[in-house]
Design a protein around this motif. Structure first.
Motif, mmCIF file in Angstrom:
data_model
loop_
_atom_site.group_PDB
_atom_site.id
_atom_site.type_symbol
_atom_site.label_atom_id
_atom_site.label_comp_id
_atom_site.label_asym_id
_atom_site.label_seq_id
_atom_site.Cartn_x
_atom_site.Cartn_y
_atom_site.Cartn_z
ATOM 1 N N HIS A 189 -38.040 -16.819 91.674
ATOM 2 C CA HIS A 189 -36.986 -16.226 92.503
ATOM 3 C C HIS A 189 -35.643 -16.914 92.249
ATOM 4 O O HIS A 189 -34.599 -16.244 92.183
ATOM 5 N N VAL A 190 -35.661 -18.239 92.133
ATOM 6 C CA VAL A 190 -34.417 -18.952 91.828
ATOM 7 C C VAL A 190 -33.883 -18.521 90.470
ATOM 8 O O VAL A 190 -32.679 -18.264 90.298
ATOM 9 N N TYR A 191 -34.777 -18.422 89.493
ATOM 10 C CA TYR A 191 -34.385 -17.990 88.143
ATOM 11 C C TYR A 191 -33.756 -16.596 88.173
ATOM 12 O O TYR A 191 -32.694 -16.356 87.570
ATOM 13 N N SER A 192 -34.388 -15.665 88.894
ATOM 14 C CA SER A 192 -33.877 -14.293 88.944
ATOM 15 C C SER A 192 -32.514 -14.239 89.605
ATOM 16 O O SER A 192 -31.609 -13.529 89.151
ATOM 17 N N PHE A 193 -32.340 -15.015 90.680
ATOM 18 C CA PHE A 193 -31.068 -14.999 91.395
ATOM 19 C C PHE A 193 -29.947 -15.616 90.568
ATOM 20 O O PHE A 193 -28.832 -15.077 90.504
ATOM 21 N N VAL A 194 -30.240 -16.743 89.916
ATOM 22 C CA VAL A 194 -29.205 -17.452 89.159
ATOM 23 C C VAL A 194 -28.837 -16.692 87.896
ATOM 24 O O VAL A 194 -27.659 -16.501 87.575
ATOM 25 N N PHE A 195 -29.844 -16.245 87.156
ATOM 26 C CA PHE A 195 -29.568 -15.625 85.856
ATOM 27 C C PHE A 195 -29.128 -14.176 85.969
ATOM 28 O O PHE A 195 -28.863 -13.547 84.947
ATOM 29 N N ALA A 196 -29.017 -13.665 87.170
ATOM 30 C CA ALA A 196 -28.416 -12.346 87.334
ATOM 31 C C ALA A 196 -26.934 -12.387 86.986
ATOM 32 O O ALA A 196 -26.353 -11.370 86.568
ATOM 33 N N LEU B 277 -22.171 -33.440 89.462
ATOM 34 C CA LEU B 277 -22.859 -32.326 90.103
ATOM 35 C C LEU B 277 -22.396 -32.129 91.539
ATOM 36 O O LEU B 277 -22.397 -31.006 92.050
ATOM 37 N N GLY B 278 -21.997 -33.209 92.209
ATOM 38 C CA GLY B 278 -21.508 -33.076 93.573
ATOM 39 C C GLY B 278 -20.253 -32.223 93.647
ATOM 40 O O GLY B 278 -20.134 -31.344 94.508
ATOM 41 N N ALA B 279 -19.296 -32.482 92.753
ATOM 42 C CA ALA B 279 -18.073 -31.682 92.710
ATOM 43 C C ALA B 279 -18.389 -30.230 92.362
ATOM 44 O O ALA B 279 -17.785 -29.295 92.900
ATOM 45 N N TYR B 280 -19.361 -30.029 91.464
ATOM 46 C CA TYR B 280 -19.774 -28.685 91.061
ATOM 47 C C TYR B 280 -20.279 -27.900 92.281
ATOM 48 O O TYR B 280 -19.890 -26.739 92.489
ATOM 49 N N ILE B 281 -21.124 -28.532 93.107
ATOM 50 C CA ILE B 281 -21.664 -27.858 94.289
ATOM 51 C C ILE B 281 -20.581 -27.638 95.337
ATOM 52 O O ILE B 281 -20.520 -26.574 95.978
ATOM 53 N N ASP C 51 -17.095 -23.901 98.392
ATOM 54 C CA ASP C 51 -15.772 -23.467 98.847
ATOM 55 C C ASP C 51 -15.435 -22.075 98.338
ATOM 56 O O ASP C 51 -14.778 -21.302 99.032
ATOM 57 N N GLY C 52 -15.881 -21.754 97.124
ATOM 58 C CA GLY C 52 -15.580 -20.440 96.548
ATOM 59 C C GLY C 52 -16.579 -19.367 96.916
ATOM 60 O O GLY C 52 -16.423 -18.207 96.505
ATOM 61 N N GLY C 53 -17.614 -19.708 97.668
ATOM 62 C CA GLY C 53 -18.627 -18.724 98.012
ATOM 63 C C GLY C 53 -19.406 -18.232 96.807
ATOM 64 O O GLY C 53 -19.934 -17.112 96.812
ATOM 65 N N ASP C 54 -19.512 -19.066 95.754
ATOM 66 C CA ASP C 54 -20.211 -18.710 94.516
ATOM 67 C C ASP C 54 -21.683 -19.101 94.668
ATOM 68 O O ASP C 54 -22.112 -20.182 94.248
ATOM 69 N N TYR C 55 -22.480 -18.220 95.247
ATOM 70 C CA TYR C 55 -23.865 -18.561 95.575
ATOM 71 C C TYR C 55 -24.755 -18.789 94.357
ATOM 72 O O TYR C 55 -25.627 -19.665 94.397
ATOM 73 N N PRO C 56 -24.620 -18.037 93.257
ATOM 74 C CA PRO C 56 -25.457 -18.362 92.089
ATOM 75 C C PRO C 56 -25.251 -19.786 91.589
ATOM 76 O O PRO C 56 -26.212 -20.499 91.291
ATOM 77 N N ARG C 57 -23.993 -20.238 91.497
ATOM 78 C CA ARG C 57 -23.741 -21.615 91.054
ATOM 79 C C ARG C 57 -24.155 -22.629 92.117
ATOM 80 O O ARG C 57 -24.590 -23.737 91.788
ATOM 81 N N LEU C 58 -24.029 -22.254 93.392
ATOM 82 C CA LEU C 58 -24.482 -23.140 94.466
ATOM 83 C C LEU C 58 -25.994 -23.351 94.373
ATOM 84 O O LEU C 58 -26.481 -24.493 94.443
ATOM 85 N N VAL C 59 -26.748 -22.272 94.194
ATOM 86 C CA VAL C 59 -28.201 -22.383 94.074
ATOM 87 C C VAL C 59 -28.568 -23.158 92.819
ATOM 88 O O VAL C 59 -29.484 -23.998 92.837
ATOM 89 N N LEU C 60 -27.875 -22.918 91.718
ATOM 90 C CA LEU C 60 -28.140 -23.654 90.481
ATOM 91 C C LEU C 60 -27.876 -25.145 90.671
ATOM 92 O O LEU C 60 -28.685 -25.989 90.244
#
Length: 577
Positions: free
Chosen positions: A351-358, A528-532, A537-546
């Motif tokens: 499920h994580v893979y499907s959500f991120v790689f979409a 990785l902390g700055a990345y998350i 802040d940007g509401g970028d959920y695929p990158r947040l989950v990754l």
């Protein structure tokens, strides 16, 4: 405490307040009234946040401090419930431990912002139009900064109960329920008390993120010291930052005197030793409570009920009765259980893979892994430095109960000091002297988490049996042999607990530490902390989950390769017997 059979005149005389009652009852009434007033404010309509917006007026700080304290106390109660249930299951059941211990590793690595990202909408939906939904989201976020450390502490204590004491309780015919309450819980109390204090302070470290909630387009600012600090930083108001620090100090001193110092003094009776301790912790408030007849009379029924419940020979019923002819072997059950866990892990990973790689690709994964490696390097270096500094200091403090009592509020204040309050200093110095933010923002990661090591070492040193210290003294074991053969083995299980939680906490703190702001000046370190933080802040959920998945991978890998083998070594070779 039985007064029913006494003459009426004697009963009336006994019920008259003593001088101790006149001191403690008004104090307790003030505490209850203040807490009740704050609790009532937390259930107002959500529109009240717009009617009375946050202000930097210092006169509003007492009310903000009360709201923050209530959130932290509520989270602490939830953390205690979690600790006794989760830690017991993980320690008592081999199959449950195979799931719960790695899951605890993952949970402590998931950033506070990660929990907020997926829980704010849920809690707001539970209480539509009411401030209580946002309060629950903030309490849950603080809970996630407190519970894991306490759970690890309780788990470690249950796994390291001396075998001779366990065998003694079994020889006396105590049931599992009685052994739990009369041996295992008392044995775990000293370490759990210190870790509870550390968890309370750890909640302060993330209070800014929990009260000034900003996830994508959703922004909710709850009245509290954390949101006050966030506003002061945004407006570059150093005076307001100073008032916030003063308010934190006052609150920490108050709950230290009224809550934690009495608990530490009460926990002295659970120390595992065969000789009397020369010094014991004391608490003026605990003394008042013990001398107050009204307090003792009020809680006497509760004490009797708890004692009866703990002494009952409770036998837990079997959930499933298996007929002998179809009974499965232990190995077969293990295969089924671990196979089910493996399939569940594969299902979640898919499920994580499907959500991120979409939306993302393998280059994004490699980029996140590279940033995770940079944060891993910072975590390892900082934990090594914190170990070299705080282990000797923690032992020195723990061996002196009076000193530990005096330094207790100081350590709590330093542990509670949010990294955000150091942003002005770090940002100004880095910009003024053109320093590398990748290097000089790193200390902010360990600012709050290094205290996990100190508090656990103090707990281990405080709980170290006095008879063993006297034996070492009688054989004149001093210097490095004393450290190598006596003290370090004695505190090693506690240190491992502190190091694991400090390591996981440092990963979590990287969300705050790798992105520092002061007014319009923003510094971002590579990690990785700055990345998350940027994805949140940007509401970028695929990158947040990754980012969360990569951080969980690194934490679990570090624990499996380093911390868990050391934990097993402490259980196997360094248990007090």
């Amino acid at each position: 405490m039985r007064i029913a059979s006494l003459p009426i005149s004697v009963v009336a005389a006994r019920l008259l307040p003593t001088r101790w009652d006149l001191l403690v009852i008004p104090l307790l009434l003030v505490v209850f009234v203040v807490l009740g007033h704050g609790a009532r404010q937390m259930a107002q309509p959500l529109t009240a946040l717009d009617i009375a917006p946050l202000t930097l007026d210092a006169r509003a700080l007492p009310g903000y401090a009360l709201r923050t304290t209530l959130r932290m106390l509520a989270a602490l109660v939830l953390s205690i419930i979690f600790t006794f249930t989760y830690g017991t299951l993980a320690a008592k059941s081999r199959r449950a431990g195979a799931l719960l211990v790695p899951l605890l590793d993952i949970l402590q690595s998931v950033p506070i912002l990660g929990f907020l990202s997926f829980t704010v909408t849920f809690f707001l939906g539970l209480f539509p139009g009411n401030e209580l939904g946002a309060e629950c989201a903030a309490i849950f976020a603080i809970f996630t900064s407190q519970a894991w450390n306490m759970g690890f502490s309780f788990y470690q204590s249950l796994r390291s109960v001396p075998r001779d004491l366990d065998e003694a309780t079994r020889s006396f015919g105590l049931s599992a329920w009685q052994r739990f309450w009369r041996l295992e819980v008392p044995f775990s109390i000293p370490g759990l008390v210190w870790n509870t204090m550390m968890s309370m302070s750890g909640g302060w470290f993330f209070v800014v993120a929990s009260e000034a909630i900003s996830v994508g387009k959703t922004t909710i600012t709850l009245p509290g010291i954390g949101s006050y600090v966030a506003l002061a930083i945004a407006e570059r108001d150093l005076a307001a930052v100073g008032w916030a620090v003063l308010a934190m100090l006052v609150v920490i001193l108050l709950y230290d005197q009224l809550l934690f110092r009495p608990i530490v003094a009460w926990a002295e009776k659970f120390r595992f030793e065969q000789t009397a301790s020369g010094e014991v912790a004391q608490s003026w408030f605990l003394t008042l409570l013990r001398r107050s007849f009204w307090v003792r009379w009020t809680i006497a029924p509760l004490r009797r009920g708890l004692r009866r419940a703990m002494r009952r020979r409770t036998v837990l019923p079997h959930l499933v009765t298996v007929q002998p002819e179809i009974a499965l072997s232990t190995r077969t059950v293990d295969w089924i259980w671990y196979g089910g866990l493996g399939l569940s892990a594969v299902y979640a990973a898919w499920h994580v893979y499907s959500f991120v790689f979409a939306e993302l690709g393998w280059l994004d994964v490699l980029h996140a892994l590279g940033l995770g490696a940079l944060t891993l390097l910072r975590v390892v270096i900082l934990i090594v430095l914190a170990t070299l500094i705080w282990v000797p200091i923690g032992v020195w403090i723990g061996q002196r109960p009076r000193l530990a009592e005096a330094l207790q509020p100081v350590a709590q204040f330093l542990a509670a000091f949010p990294a955000n309050l150091m942003f002005p200093v770090f940002v100004v110095v880095i910009v003024r002297y053109h320093l590398s933010q990748d290097v000089w923002l790193s200390p902010l990661m360990v600012l709050g988490t290094q205290w996990y090591i100190l508090f656990n070492v103090i707990a281990g040193s405080t709980a170290f049996p006095g008879d063993l210290k006297e034996a070492a003294a009688s054989f004149r074991v001093t210097g490095w042999p004393w450290w190598k053969s006596v003290m370090l083995p004695g505190i090693f299980p506690y240190y491992i607990t502190g190091a694991i939680t400090a390591s996981g906490g440092s990963w979590n703190a990287s969300i705050v530490a790798e992105v520092a702001s002061w007014g319009d000046t923003h510094l971002v370190a590579h990690g990785l902390g700055a990345y998350i933080a940027q994805a949140t802040d940007g509401g970028d959920y695929p990158r947040l989950v990754l980012g969360i998945a990569v951080m969980s991978f690194y934490v679990v890998a570090l624990n499996r390769v380093l911390w868990r083998p050391l934990y097993a070594f402490a259980e196997r070779r360094l248990r007090a017997n």
